[in-house]
Design a protein around this motif. Structure first.
Motif, PDB file in Angstrom:
ATOM      1  N   VAL B 552      45.254   4.017   5.826  1.00  0.00           N
ATOM      2  CA  VAL B 552      46.084   3.999   4.611  1.00  0.00           C
ATOM      3  C   VAL B 552      47.520   3.622   4.973  1.00  0.00           C
ATOM      4  CG1 VAL B 552      47.124   5.454   2.814  1.00  0.00           C
ATOM      5  CG2 VAL B 552      44.667   5.543   3.232  1.00  0.00           C
ATOM      6  N   ILE B 556      45.507   0.158   3.732  1.00  0.00           N
ATOM      7  CA  ILE B 556      44.146   0.227   3.188  1.00  0.00           C
ATOM      8  C   ILE B 556      44.110   1.172   1.987  1.00  0.00           C
ATOM      9  CG2 ILE B 556      41.810   1.065   3.692  1.00  0.00           C
ATOM     10  CD1 ILE B 556      42.435  -1.665   4.954  1.00  0.00           C
ATOM     11  N   SER B 557      43.428   0.749   0.932  1.00  0.00           N
ATOM     12  CA  SER B 557      43.209   1.609  -0.226  1.00  0.00           C
ATOM     13  C   SER B 557      41.964   1.122  -0.950  1.00  0.00           C
ATOM     14  CB  SER B 557      44.447   1.608  -1.139  1.00  0.00           C
ATOM     15  OG  SER B 557      44.687   0.302  -1.638  1.00  0.00           O
ATOM     16  N   ARG B 558      41.797   1.590  -2.168  1.00  0.00           N
ATOM     17  CA  ARG B 558      40.606   1.242  -2.947  1.00  0.00           C
ATOM     18  C   ARG B 558      40.302  -0.245  -2.950  1.00  0.00           C
ATOM     19  NH1 ARG B 558      37.135  -1.110  -4.740  1.00  0.00           N
ATOM     20  NH2 ARG B 558      36.194  -1.047  -6.802  1.00  0.00           N
ATOM     21  N   LYS B 559      41.331  -1.052  -3.059  1.00  0.00           N
ATOM     22  CA  LYS B 559      41.123  -2.502  -3.139  1.00  0.00           C
ATOM     23  C   LYS B 559      40.351  -3.038  -1.943  1.00  0.00           C
ATOM     24  CE  LYS B 559      45.433  -3.467  -0.780  1.00  0.00           C
ATOM     25  NZ  LYS B 559      45.427  -2.083  -0.228  1.00  0.00           N
ATOM     26  N   ASP B 560      40.467  -2.339  -0.821  1.00  0.00           N
ATOM     27  CA  ASP B 560      39.781  -2.792   0.393  1.00  0.00           C
ATOM     28  C   ASP B 560      38.404  -2.170   0.548  1.00  0.00           C
ATOM     29  OD1 ASP B 560      42.254  -4.120   1.536  1.00  0.00           O
ATOM     30  OD2 ASP B 560      42.966  -2.077   1.267  1.00  0.00           O
ATOM     31  N   GLU B 600      42.683   5.745  -6.130  1.00  0.00           N
ATOM     32  CA  GLU B 600      43.128   4.600  -5.338  1.00  0.00           C
ATOM     33  C   GLU B 600      42.661   4.720  -3.884  1.00  0.00           C
ATOM     34  OE1 GLU B 600      45.419   6.397  -7.291  1.00  0.00           O
ATOM     35  OE2 GLU B 600      44.952   4.991  -8.913  1.00  0.00           O
TER      36      GLU B 600
END
Lengths: 633, 633
Positions: B552, B556-560, B600
């Protein structure tokens, strides 16, 4: 004799001053119907995709529809088309009001403006000629003041399309505005920036009546008479309170995006900002576009902000959803003021409110550097902050410099987590109907040719039963949160809706239960063609696939047919759509099959051949590499 | 007295030549268990995320587990960790064989190698000391030859970890290889490039016996005795035919990726390339890692290609899936040769075969420029092309220069449509179990800390009933294509699997129905701690969240947390998983809730506090911006 179209377009090069008429054959009109359909055909033929959107050689294409300007219900639309500076793909922004009908009556079906004027200019149409005029005294003026000055100069009868300061400054979410105070917007895809990049402030049109005669005026009069009562009856809600009248019911269905798409319920606030509530306090007068029996426009008194006390076009549903629900502001005064300010400065209210809600969420997480925040109080719901930011965006000042690029590009500036708050598809901010409430909207947003557009499919009209599915050969009832038949609904509606922008008609006709047969009928009566329902749908399908193929050449494929992570994963846990998340992959798989596209979202040779579109799938994929180098000048 | 761990690590700076011992407290071992758990803790403390992966200051962290090297079933593993040059996020590559046990017996729990040697060197451990030695005569040699030369110099007893030419050339899909011809791979995340960037060719270890005594050897012997029969019985398939023995059943379940993930059925071919079929024709001998009763390794005669006639480690399941099914080649001779060549040159077979299947699909669509194709015949199934490309990748020649970057980066070079054929998540090529067959794998791939890894969750073992779900408190039967309980399955298995790499155990233990209680017991007996099942799971959860928080901070987050479009949308229409597409959004929503993460994908303060991980969610999100500037030197 031409019927419903002039058969010619005018090309104006603002660099050289040259003008050139080009004839367009009847076959083109029959196949692409004019408007954004015909514009797409010419765009594709000329390979305009290769051109960088703000390059001198980039075209601003303005096309009226076959029916625009005639005495046919809602035949009031023109399309501003080209390559979007915001998204880099096919762009169209459609607008009603009165300017388009006047534009049609200039004797041209379309205008292609290329080049860049040395200094600020406007185009003035008078006595059959488009003249390039000095706009030094207009540059920097807002949209309303620009129209006012031009009308002062050329008379009240002229109709004006203009950009505001946002378009001048090439703000990527800027609009082209129509009809001054009776504002209508060609809002989406950053067309204001495209116009501004040419140093073109306005296009003013003197009254003219150069309209081709129609094939069967009597028949058309009868057809009009036939549909008028049902339009008046079914679209009464729109007539009374405008699109903003829909806010409470939209909220009730879980279809309203609240707090940047994170919250599922906002009932009392929705009532406070509804069209009904606004009308009660701020209503000034009704307004109808050219030829429209619905009269959905509502002019309102602006009650706060720098233009307090003026009267202008009141907020539409999308604008209320954006500046109220998205930003968590339930004071209608600020919604009206924000709408007025966007219209004046030439900012799309959907993208503008999206990017402000996005900024509020960034701020909540401390992601905006202090120097950019300055004295902005970006708390959720702050109407003053909204007004301040609209100005900053228009003039690209402070935080506005970043927000002026739209949420996708702005997110890239505020760190990777910021992307989580950017709700867009293909770079276009999502319009304000929630794909978690009506899952067919997941498909229509994901596959919209101009990006996350609600209008290309308008399937929520069928899901919420404003328009009976049986009119287009489908069932009338859909399980809102399920996936059954949603792909078919999306495809069918996209094909049907595809003809509206090309014909110059308003899509609100379907609120009046106008059928595909009605429209095919109008086209036949107007042109003398024998257009039936099937040909109408095939035309829509052809236009949709043509635009898709333009985008595929620009690199668009399945990977781009998606929704932002928030709409795929964030369960709002309350409201009517609690627990609902769209199964996009499954619907897309079905959709591609129905469309005859590959699993990578590439139109297959069979469907392209059936539609008479030149295309070899493999070659076109190959072609993508050629597009890596845009023509920048 | 230390039990199961030395309590110290050694840091070697190859630029300065300095070495430094650092003590690690027992508390650290209890909380992170050693191996990749402890490495992650140190990585996080030292903020190594800020360092560019191939910079001089970047660390190559090599850690054994608490149980590594003892007489405990499968306690044979070491972890190569750091920041991945391939993905830019947390990297770990775990390897068995004999080298890790020897490594543990050097007297250190871990080695952190930083800096860059002026010229090629290797590390040689002898009599308690790691010495930096000249590797001029090794540089350029393949892995097998490197081990051979080192053994010739230092004796057959030494154990060697080495890179091949691919690692030397910083190929982003290069591996670190263990034990010469008895090849085992630290394959994933491009750790070969990380080692190569330091001019470090090999780490050779002389036999030593510096192992801390354990708390209860008798108890451990009894515990071992207890599990041995069930391991031998349940994992018999692995013992007989190795992992490749699973090919036919995997194909039958629709779990095998065929023709770059597009085809659903390949029954006859799968039989031809199965472990059973290969054993019949090419088997040379069985091979077991240190301490392992399963003996899943199979050495094979290489029947074609440049090393025809030699004998070395035979292909694993993943390698067969990759070089056979993915590339549509059903000649096992070429699978064996491709495996051998990858091992020699130091290329990860999962990423290597992925990138070659990707190239075959690019070629099918005419997307590879002719000058790069040269005389390669890249038809699907061409074994000769596979061998030629493996060489090109290792030496970064021709097309290999692009493929050496992995599918994600390579796709960016071949035009936007090429992305459709790049099957990866977070930049790591997808391992070869299909999330359309077992939808829990959609969640484990999407949330895997090192990218699209099958081992972090290994949930298909539960779905295909190799490991009873009831052993971890879940049901035994899951609806393969549905979503029910899949998020819980993913979380539970990730937490359970999380302790294996930290303890130095092989995950195949679960094929032998070893339970969490068994493992907690072993840890207690070894260390004297009172570790129960609950603490074991909490440790796994802590380690998983620690790695997530590292990622994170890197953005890195939800989109990844997603899958490539192909796996979300491409319905293979045949085979056992026809019609199945994972509803990832819905499963992720549930997964985040179970994990205590935001929508997220950011670990919330409560779960981080519960796990004793230092973290303020908002600050960390803020922190992302700081990471934009990597330290490059």
């Amino acid at each position: 004799m031409k019927k419903g179209f002039h058969g010619k377009i005018l090309e104006i090069n603002l660099s050289s001053g040259e003008q050139q008429e080009t004839a367009i054959s009847e076959e083109y009109f029959r196949r692409y119907l004019g408007g954004s359909g015909l514009a797409a055909k010419i765009f594709d033929e000329r390979d305009y995709g290769r051109v960088s959107p703000l390059a001198e050689v980039a075209p601003l294409m303005i096309f009226s529809g076959i029916l625009t300007g005639y005495s046919i219900p809602t035949a009031c639309k023109a399309a501003f088309c080209g390559k979007s500076p915001a998204t880099g793909i096919w762009a169209e922004a459609i607008v009603g009001g009165f300017w388009p009908a006047s534009f049609k009556k200039t004797g041209y079906d379309g205008l292609i403006i290329t080049g860049k004027a040395e200094k600020a200019v406007y185009l003035y149409f008078s006595k059959g000629v488009f003249a390039v005029q000095d706009a030094a005294s207009l540059w920097g003026e807002d949209v309303y003041r620009t129209a006012e000055k031009l009308q002062k100069e050329h008379g009240d009868e002229i109709k004006v399309a203009a950009i505001g300061p946002a378009g001048e400054k090439e703000v990527l979410i800027s609009s082209i505005m129509i009809d001054g105070l009776d504002a209508r917007a060609a809002g989406r895809c950053g067309m204001g920036a495209l116009m501004g990049s040419k140093n073109l402030k306005a296009i003013a049109i003197e009254k003219s009546e150069d309209l081709p005669p129609l094939n069967d005026n009597k028949g058309l009069a009868a057809a009009r008479k036939k549909v008028m009562p049902k339009i008046r009856e079914k679209a009464k809600g729109l007539s009374d309170f405008g699109t903003a009248g829909g806010v409470p019911i939209v909220e009730k269905l879980g279809d309203l995006p609240i707090r940047n798409w994170t919250v599922g319920s906002w009932t009392e606030s929705a009532a406070r900002v509804s069209g009904q509530a606004m009308a009660e306090k701020y209503f000034a007068k009704h307004y109808a576009c050219f030829g429209c029996p619905i009269r959905c426009g509502k002019e309102m008194k602006v009650p706060v902000g720098p233009h307090n006390g003026t009267v202008s076009h009141g907020p539409e549903y999308e604008t209320v959803a954006g500046f109220a629900a998205m930003c968590l502001n339930d004071d209608p005064a600020y919604v009206i003021a924000a709408n007025d300010l966007c219209n004046r400065l030439g900012i799309d209210t959907i993208s503008g409110s999206s990017v402000i809600a996005f900024a509020m969420e960034l701020n909540e997480h401390g992601l905006i550097p202090k120097n950019l925040l300055a004295d902005l109080n970006l708390e959720w719901g702050s109407g003053e902050a909204v007004l301040a930011l609209i100005r900053q965006i228009a003039y690209r000042e402070g935080l506005g410099e970043y927000l002026a690029r739209g949420v996708k590009r702005a997110a890239a500036e505020f760190g990777p987590i910021a992307e989580e708050f950017a709700v867009e598809s293909k770079g276009l901010e999502m319009a304000f109907h929630d794909p978690r409430a009506f899952t067919s909207m997941a498909v229509t947003y994901a596959t919209g040719n101009r990006g996350a557009c609600h209008l290309e499919g308008l399937t929520y009209y069928v899901e919420n039963r404003s328009f009976p599915g049986s009119f287009i050969g489908l069932q009338d009832e859909f399980e809102h949160h399920g996936i059954e038949s949603k792909a078919l609904l999306a495809k069918t509606m996209q094909d049907f809706m595809g003809v509206f922008n090309a014909l110059g008609l308003c899509k609100f006709l379907i609120r009046g239960h106008v059928t595909p047969e009605d429209i095919a009928d109008w086209v036949s009566l107007a042109t003398g063609w024998d257009m039936d329902r099937e040909e109408l749908f095939t035309s829509g399908e052809r236009i949709f696939n043509l635009k898709r193929s333009i985008n595929v050449k620009l690199g668009i494929s399945r990977k781009d047919d998606t929704l932002p992570p928030r709409l795929l994963t964030h369960d709002r846990r309350e409201g009517a759509a609690a627990g609902s998340l769209p199964h996009l992959g499954k619907m897309l798989a079905e959709y591609y099959r129905l469309r005859g596209w590959s699993d990578e979202g590439i139109p297959g040779p069979e469907i392209m051949a059936k539609l008479g579109l030149e295309w070899e799938s493999i070659d076109v994929i190959n072609g993508c590499q050629n597009y890596k180098g845009e023509i920048k000048k």
